[in-house]
Enzyme design. Structure first.
Site: not given
Ligand code: BG6
Length: 460
Positions: A166, A364
């Site tokens: 990202e 992801e």
């Molecule tokens: C993703 C990232 O966008 O979101 C991760 O690659 C991150 O590093 C994940 O932990 C979740 O994010 P959040 O803000 O909901 O804790």
């Protein structure tokens, strides 16, 4: 079986070094911007919890990998911490870090889990940030050198490499919207950071290709489809510009080897084009990836701006659109994000139709939930909401594959509840519950469910 996936489909999860390893100040690791920022401004972090211990992967990697195997992983992504491997960002390599990453890679392979290794997950070494971070060309070259060290040390066993996770997030967080260090709000500097990140990516790809290792190199992008409020031309234009700025800005150079002309024209018109030196565009053209990771959590909905821009304020992407909350949409009330499963299908279809059907995978996807302890029955978190979330996204993935999409796998964010930047441990995403005080790991219902999906290579 109704939803059967292609043979050798990747089933697993993703995480990153800074969010799991802990041991932030041990065994020779240097400071990164998160270590530094937490010391400087702990109130920026949920409950004032930093990543010093994270989820103790540095100590517990063997047990964690055993758990991965238990819940059906055939692949797993983490990152190499630049500040652990090369504490100053350039120069001396930390042998304790080499040993640790060798152990992790060897253990994954011994358990039949393919390591997917990423090189930058928001974690700039502090000495590099002091030189200007991604605004500095010296740092771009330092990153390419770090990448080369990694390829040489681990490339005999790691077959799937990623340069960045990202890369637009440090641009947004650090230089536009004030949620990452160094908390700058300045589009022109943001544009330089974005451009140099792509340059750094491309230089690392070149290094990889020069070494002629047996493997693939890719990048992981958060692709957030932009949906217009209506078919009104002004709404359509708003969605198109949002797509250009937030998706195509990175997607086009890393897959097609060039920036979208409309983006160049737009930035030129507003005098926001980043500096570009002779030879840069050739390097970027050579940085096309073999494999694209797609991170998808939620859609972006936009509409035409309701009010005129205040042109005395800082130039921002929102000069071109307003964010739109669609009434009645499905929400993850915990995280406050819309759930729109078809978004994955739309991304995969776009990649098939407009990006040469590049080999890709869902790198992801996941559901962050607060206070999951309240769902514990007989000692296990009954996260049926997560099972439903994953299933619904997999159904759309399956449909895209059945129509010809080159999607090779699905990784959940994340393996074990982990520390997440300024949200710290607020939202839990794991297949495995982490008890913070005791660091005990307990498989959630979704972890058991995933083991079956992986074993059957699908579900009904
Ligand atoms: C993703 C990232 O966008 O979101 C991760 O690659 C991150 O590093 C994940 O932990 C979740 O994010 P959040 O803000 O909901 O804790």
């Amino acid at each position: 079986m109704q939803y059967k996936f292609p043979q050798n489909f990747w089933w697993g999860s993703a995480t990153s070094a800074p969010q799991t390893e802990g041991a932030a100040f041990e065994d020779g690791k240097g400071e990164n911007i998160w270590d530094h920022w937490f010391k400087e401004q702990p109130t920026r972090f949920h409950n004032q919890v930093g990543a010093t211990d994270a989820s103790t992967f540095y100590r517990n990697y063997r047990d964690d990998i055993a758990l991965m195997k238990k819940i059906g992983h055939n692949s797993f992504r983490t990152s190499i911490s630049w500040s652990r491997l090369i504490p100053q960002g350039t120069g001396t390599v930390n042998q304790q870090a080499v040993d640790f990453y060798n152990n992790v890679i060897d253990e994954l392979l011994a358990q039949g889990i393919e390591p997917f290794i990423n090189l930058f997950h928001f974690d700039m070494p502090m000495p590099m940030q002091e030189k200007g971070g991604w605004e500095s060309r010296e740092v771009v070259d330092a990153f390419a050198a770090f990448a080369e060290v990694c390829f040489k040390l681990f490339g005999d066993r790691v077959k799937y490499w990623f340069t960045f996770n990202e890369p637009i997030v440090p641009v947004e967080g650090g230089y536009l919207y004030d949620f990452h260090y160094p908390n700058v709000v300045d589009f022109q500097r943001a544009a330089a950071v974005a451009f140099n990140s792509i340059l750094a990516h491309s230089k690392a790809v070149q290094k990889y290709r020069t070494l002629q290792l047996k493997g693939e190199i890719g990048i992981i992008l958060n692709l957030t489809p932009s949906y217009p409020r209506s078919q009104n031309p002004a709404d359509l234009k708003a969605a198109d510009i949002a797509d250009l700025i937030f998706n195509r800005s990175f997607l086009d150079p890393v897959t097609l080897g060039e920036f979208p002309q409309e983006l160049v024209d737009l930035l030129k018109e507003y005098k926001q084009l980043p500096g570009c030196e002779k030879g840069d565009l050739e390097i970027i053209a050579a940085g096309k990836v073999d494999l694209l990771g797609v991170n998808y959590y939620r859609p972006r909905r936009v509409c035409a701006r309701a009010n005129a821009v205040n042109s005395d304020g800082p130039f921002m992407p929102e000069w071109f659109f307003d964010n739109y909350d669609m009434p009645g949409c499905k929400m993850n009330p915990h995280r406050g994000w819309e759930i729109y499963e078809k978004g994955l299908y739309d991304i995969l279809t776009d990649l098939r139709e407009n990006y040469g059907n590049i080999p890709c995978f869902i790198s992801e996807n996941g559901m962050g939930v607060e206070n999951e302890e309240k769902f514990i029955v007989d000692g296990q978190i009954q996260d049926d909401y997560r099972i439903e979330f994953v299933k619904d996204h997999l159904k759309w993935t399956h449909k895209a594959i059945s129509e010809g999409s080159n999607c090779l796998g699905y990784h959940l964010w994340t393996f074990i509840d982990c520390w997440s930047w300024s949200n710290s441990y607020k939202n839990r995403y794991g297949f495995i519950q982490l008890d913070l005080a005791s660091q005990t790991r307990t498989i959630k219902k979704s972890g058991d469910w995933f083991a079956d999906v992986s074993k059957d290579n699908g579900f009904n």
